[in-house]
Structure formats: C-alpha cells, structure tokens
Design a protein around this motif. Sequence first.
Motif, PDB file in Angstrom:
ATOM      1  N   ASP A 129       0.832  -1.199   0.000  1.00  0.00           N
ATOM      2  CA  ASP A 129       0.000   0.000   0.000  1.00  0.00           C
ATOM      3  C   ASP A 129       0.868   1.251   0.000  1.00  0.00           C
ATOM      4  OD1 ASP A 129      -2.769   1.033   0.137  1.00  0.00           O
ATOM      5  OD2 ASP A 129      -2.104   1.883   2.043  1.00  0.00           O
TER       6      ASP A 129
ATOM      7  N   ASP B 179       1.177   4.585  -2.497  1.00  0.00           N
ATOM      8  CA  ASP B 179       1.035   5.921  -1.912  1.00  0.00           C
ATOM      9  C   ASP B 179       2.177   6.849  -2.310  1.00  0.00           C
ATOM     10  OD1 ASP B 179      -1.337   6.303  -0.560  1.00  0.00           O
ATOM     11  OD2 ASP B 179      -0.612   5.407   1.308  1.00  0.00           O
TER      12      ASP B 179
ATOM     13  N   SER C 176      -3.070  -5.252   2.870  1.00  0.00           N
ATOM     14  CA  SER C 176      -4.518  -5.051   2.921  1.00  0.00           C
ATOM     15  C   SER C 176      -5.164  -5.416   1.591  1.00  0.00           C
ATOM     16  CB  SER C 176      -4.844  -3.596   3.272  1.00  0.00           C
ATOM     17  OG  SER C 176      -6.232  -3.365   3.144  1.00  0.00           O
TER      18      SER C 176
ATOM     19  N   SER D 122      -8.453  -5.207   0.946  1.00  0.00           N
ATOM     20  CA  SER D 122      -9.477  -4.210   0.619  1.00  0.00           C
ATOM     21  C   SER D 122      -8.857  -2.968  -0.012  1.00  0.00           C
ATOM     22  CB  SER D 122     -10.272  -3.829   1.873  1.00  0.00           C
ATOM     23  OG  SER D 122      -9.433  -3.254   2.864  1.00  0.00           O
ATOM     24  N   ARG D 123      -7.682  -2.556   0.475  1.00  0.00           N
ATOM     25  CA  ARG D 123      -7.009  -1.391  -0.119  1.00  0.00           C
ATOM     26  C   ARG D 123      -6.582  -1.683  -1.549  1.00  0.00           C
ATOM     27  NH1 ARG D 123      -7.319   3.316   0.288  1.00  0.00           N
ATOM     28  NH2 ARG D 123      -5.121   3.903   0.216  1.00  0.00           N
TER      29      ARG D 123
ATOM     30  N   GLU E 220      -9.648  -1.468  -3.657  1.00  0.00           N
ATOM     31  CA  GLU E 220     -10.052  -0.070  -3.829  1.00  0.00           C
ATOM     32  C   GLU E 220      -9.183   0.627  -4.880  1.00  0.00           C
ATOM     33  OE1 GLU E 220      -9.764   1.736  -0.020  1.00  0.00           O
ATOM     34  OE2 GLU E 220     -11.356   0.509   0.872  1.00  0.00           O
ATOM     35  N   ARG E 221      -7.895   0.385  -4.816  1.00  0.00           N
ATOM     36  CA  ARG E 221      -6.987   1.035  -5.765  1.00  0.00           C
ATOM     37  C   ARG E 221      -7.198   0.514  -7.187  1.00  0.00           C
ATOM     38  NH1 ARG E 221      -3.322   4.226  -3.286  1.00  0.00           N
ATOM     39  NH2 ARG E 221      -2.730   3.831  -1.113  1.00  0.00           N
TER      40      ARG E 221
END
Length: 377
Positions: free
Chosen positions: A143, A147, A178, A180-181, A184-185
């Motif tokens: 993640d 970022d 993660s 879920s992250r 999402e991305r």
Amino acid sequence: MKFIHTADWQLGMTRHFLSGEAQARFSQARLDAVRSIGQLATDEECEFVVACGDVFESNQVDRQVLTRAFDAMAATPGVTFYLLPGNHDPLDAASIYTSHSFKERRPANVVVLDGSEPIEVAAGAELLAAPWTSKRPLADLVDRAVDLVGPSDALRVVVGHGVLDARSPDKRDPALVSLSRLEERISAGEIHYAALGDRHSVTNEGTTGRIWYSGAPEPTDYDEVDPGKVLLVDLAADRCVVESRRVGTWAFELVEQRLTSDADIDTLQSTIDAVTDKERTVLKLALVGQITLAQSDRLDRLLEHCVDRFAAVEEWKRRTDLHVLPDDIEAETFGLSGFAAEALDDLRGLARSSDDSQAAEARDAMALLYRLTRSAS
C-alpha cells in the motif's frame, strides 16, 4: 502487455531429508525452473518477468548459486528479469543484492526492484515496487508503494511480497497486505494488477481477478496447493487474463492409510507404485492400524525399496500410529528352541506390557527376530 509473474524461487534452499545426491538434483531443478521461465517468456512474447520476493533462500547463499542463477537468466537475454527482495532476502545491510559478487556478475537483463520510483517496463506501463528492507516491516509495504507515487495514466503493476490480511490469523501484524485497499486502488484505476509473492500456491485473491499469488515454481512442502507453476498475465486497463503454466518437475506426496491386513498393504504398494517421477518425489507416509509380524516384515521390505526409488521417504510422526501385534500362531513359526525359544517367550510377554515404551521395543525386537529367521530359512 504480457509478462510472467513468479515468486519464491528460494534458490539455494536445502532440505534436511534429502541426501547429497538428491539435494543436488533438487537444487538443480530450481535453477532449471528459472531457465524454463525465461524460455516461456520468450515463447509467449512477454516483455518481462517479475519475481515477487524470496528469489534467494537467504542473503548468505553460496556464490555458486548466485552465479548459476545469473547464467539461467542470461540464457534469454531478450527477457528482463525484475527481482524483488522479500523476507528471505531483504535489502538490509547484508543484502545479497548489494554484494560485490552480485554487482560484478549481474547480467544486463537482471534488474533489482530496490526503490520507490516507478519503473517503465513498456510504452505506457510501469512497475511499482514494494521491496523488503528488513525481515520485520512495520507497515503495509504494498500500500505504501502505491502511496509514494502520484497519479498517472500508465498501466501499473504493483509488485509485492507478504501475507494478505484476509489470510492471517494475526491481525496485529503491521506488515500484513490489505486486500481491501488493493481492491479499492484497482477500482479507482490507480493500479491494474497486484503481483504478489510469499504464498507458495497459485491463488486468485479477492473479486477483481487482478490480485494474484503466483506460487512457487518448484514445490517446497506437502501443504502447498497447485505449486510448480508461474502465471502468464495478459494485461490492459480493461482486460486481465491470467493463465497458470507448469514449470516445476518435483513433487511432495503425502500418503495416509490404515493397515490391518495384507490387502491393505497391497493397496499401499499400488498407491506408491502409481507415483510418477519417483526420483523427483519426496514421499511422506502416515500409517495407522495393527499388523502382524509377517505383515510388518513385508511392510519393512516395501519401505526399504521406496527409499531406493524416491528422492526421500519420511514418516509423518504426528499422524503415524502403527502397531505390530504378534499372535501365538506366528510365534511358533520362528522355529526356535532352547534359550532362543525362552528369549522369544520373554519378548512376547514384554510385547503385551502396559509400559508402552517397553512393549514397543519388544515388538521391534520380535520383528527383527522374525526377519532374521526368515532370511536364514
């Protein structure tokens, strides 16, 4: 674009249950798999290969392992190999990737994913790397890798290593990736594929079809599901087609069976005989039940033959509970007299002892005596 997703080569791996000759073949197979990956990439017209962590078993592998790995990758100079440091070979102070031998001998088509800047791998396509810099990261490196870069119209593949939070019982581990992250991305178009390593089984994670573990190209243990493969990825912003391709040649086979009769031993022998490529198979046996001395002798001969045929044969001690229970009729067939017959009677008594350790030793002694008398006759 098309590329090969692989991970967990663990070059230089040793296994305590392999003899010298079998260990040498096991080590060579892992290097041969690297060569096969390069050839597959060439045949499929792939732009590159990403190896998602644990390329080497450790940062202290023998220099010969490194040299031969470079030779295997250099065999397909048109294919670029991008290597990500993982938990076995992190970018720490002792990293193999910063060693003199690595820098001096690295072929031109080998690139270490050691930074946070996007790496262009094709026109309009980038890799985002999440290398391990220690054996115990304190953040979700995957993640964080996303970022650290700004938005882009490029087709992006994030290359990571580690356990997804959805698979870990320890939710407090800060290094968990993660799921879920990532989803999402992907939904937001920030990344288009997550190439992961650490899990040795081919696995499609989540619901997007764009988050995958490639598994290990050669198996390393019995609990791996569908190992020995790599992933061929055909990727676009609006399309992701992933196919698994086998490159491994070794296998870990677990055989569990209850033995109470000669017919059961026949079944065990048939199961073992049916295993292909025995010289590249590690066999683990979990046998339970009760057998006679004659059946024990037959089983011992079968297992001795297995040792000669297979790369290794192990006993799964936690799942093994096999007892030899000699009966009176069999005891008479020893054909002993005098002191030997008296000793046999003593062993028969001890074999029925309430002391499990003493009873087991007596049964083993009777089984050996049975074999010796059979051989003599």
